[in-house]
Design an enzyme around this catalytic site. Sequence first.
Site, PDB file in Angstrom:
ATOM      1  N   ARG A 237       0.856  -1.185   0.000  1.00 24.69           N
ATOM      2  CA  ARG A 237       0.000   0.000   0.000  1.00 24.69           C
ATOM      3  C   ARG A 237       0.893   1.235   0.000  1.00 24.69           C
ATOM      4  O   ARG A 237       1.895   1.287   0.726  1.00 24.69           O
ATOM      5  CB  ARG A 237      -0.914   0.026   1.237  1.00 24.69           C
ATOM      6  CG  ARG A 237      -2.076  -0.955   1.209  1.00 24.69           C
ATOM      7  CD  ARG A 237      -3.128  -0.617   0.156  1.00 24.69           C
ATOM      8  NE  ARG A 237      -4.247  -1.544   0.158  1.00 24.69           N
ATOM      9  CZ  ARG A 237      -4.345  -2.646  -0.591  1.00 24.69           C
ATOM     10  NH1 ARG A 237      -3.364  -2.966  -1.431  1.00 24.69           N
ATOM     11  NH2 ARG A 237      -5.406  -3.423  -0.529  1.00 24.69           N
ATOM     12  N   GLU A 266      -3.766   7.316  -4.408  1.00 31.49           N
ATOM     13  CA  GLU A 266      -4.338   6.651  -5.586  1.00 31.49           C
ATOM     14  C   GLU A 266      -5.756   7.116  -5.854  1.00 31.49           C
ATOM     15  O   GLU A 266      -6.516   7.283  -4.898  1.00 31.49           O
ATOM     16  CB  GLU A 266      -4.380   5.134  -5.322  1.00 31.49           C
ATOM     17  CG  GLU A 266      -3.155   4.415  -5.778  1.00 31.49           C
ATOM     18  CD  GLU A 266      -3.196   2.939  -5.442  1.00 31.49           C
ATOM     19  OE1 GLU A 266      -2.227   2.467  -4.860  1.00 31.49           O
ATOM     20  OE2 GLU A 266      -4.214   2.282  -5.754  1.00 31.49           O
ATOM     21  N   HIS A 284      -1.336  -0.143  -9.849  1.00 35.16           N
ATOM     22  CA  HIS A 284      -1.876  -1.099  -8.865  1.00 35.16           C
ATOM     23  C   HIS A 284      -2.393  -2.386  -9.540  1.00 35.16           C
ATOM     24  O   HIS A 284      -3.590  -2.683  -9.497  1.00 35.16           O
ATOM     25  CB  HIS A 284      -2.992  -0.438  -8.031  1.00 35.16           C
ATOM     26  CG  HIS A 284      -3.204  -1.117  -6.704  1.00 35.16           C
ATOM     27  ND1 HIS A 284      -3.664  -0.474  -5.593  1.00 35.16           N
ATOM     28  CD2 HIS A 284      -3.016  -2.405  -6.313  1.00 35.16           C
ATOM     29  CE1 HIS A 284      -3.761  -1.312  -4.584  1.00 35.16           C
ATOM     30  NE2 HIS A 284      -3.365  -2.507  -5.000  1.00 35.16           N
TER      31      HIS A 284
END
Length: 319
Positions: A237, A266, A284
């Site tokens: 993350r 993000e 991602h």
Amino acid sequence: MKKVFITRIIPEPGLNYLRQKGFKIELYSEDRTIPRKQLLAGIKDADAVISLLTDKFDREAIDKMNNCQIIANHAVGFNNIDIDYAKEKKIIVTNTPEVLTESTADLTMALVLSCARRLTEAEKFLRGGKFEGWKPMLLLGIELKDKVFGIVGAGRIGFETAKRAKAFGCRIIYFDNEKKANFEKEFSARRVSLNSLMLSSDIVSVHLPLNKKTHHLINRDKLKLMKKSSIIINTARGEIIDEKALISVLEKKQIFAAGLDVFEKEPNVNKKLLKLENVVLLPHIGSATIEARNRMSLLAAKNVAAVLSGNKPLTPVYN
Ligand code: DGY
């Protein structure tokens, strides 16, 4: 008929499974993150929800859920859900562990190789018409053999990444809150402090869940410990690494490169990152293989079906 609300189109296996079990599926079918208003409306009378990591299930959302028995997150990470509040409200939360481990470890190694051998930079060079023939000094990278590979978080994905790194001839060390005997045995790996890992690794690879303790765990001080020739990879993350501090060490070339599949804000990616040559940036896609995504969809659906049929979930995130 029990209603399952799904916040975005997911692969067929899960949808088929739920149809076969006789559940009513309501799906937000547009190819974008569901707007908050529609999310709150959709979950209101749902008996179960299949959620994505881009959907925030905070107190406000959880309070809107009148009938919901389970939030089945279509991801292994579940930092998008207020777990304590869900628990208080007696809503089961599940995730999709194991089914995406290999795919994420594969992508981690792809980033390691891209950084070490400057693949994106090299491709840009060629596409830019700059290739004039073989040169002894052209785009020199780093060989992986005998390099120290530091795994930050020796869970499932950390384990599979270490397996791959070992196959490339790396020596493994790890940082984890717990001693991982199996990991140590398998990779002849030493458990070290995070500072020591940052100091001695040629490659640092982050595999921790995001929570209050891991937010900015890799901060400016930790990044400053890294060798000039080292690489940092994040497929976990974005918020685990202080992105501003990372940009600063990359700009000053205090490390060799970074490979990032995840970002602090993000889907917004810091413009400074976009300008840097010594960073490989991916949107991602750690678990983005057909195999893993099919399994994630099916596992989320199985969790929903189990709970709505009065059985235990397969992969609950709390007991
Ligand atoms: C996860 O599952 O948490 C990944 O980040 C998304 O594939």
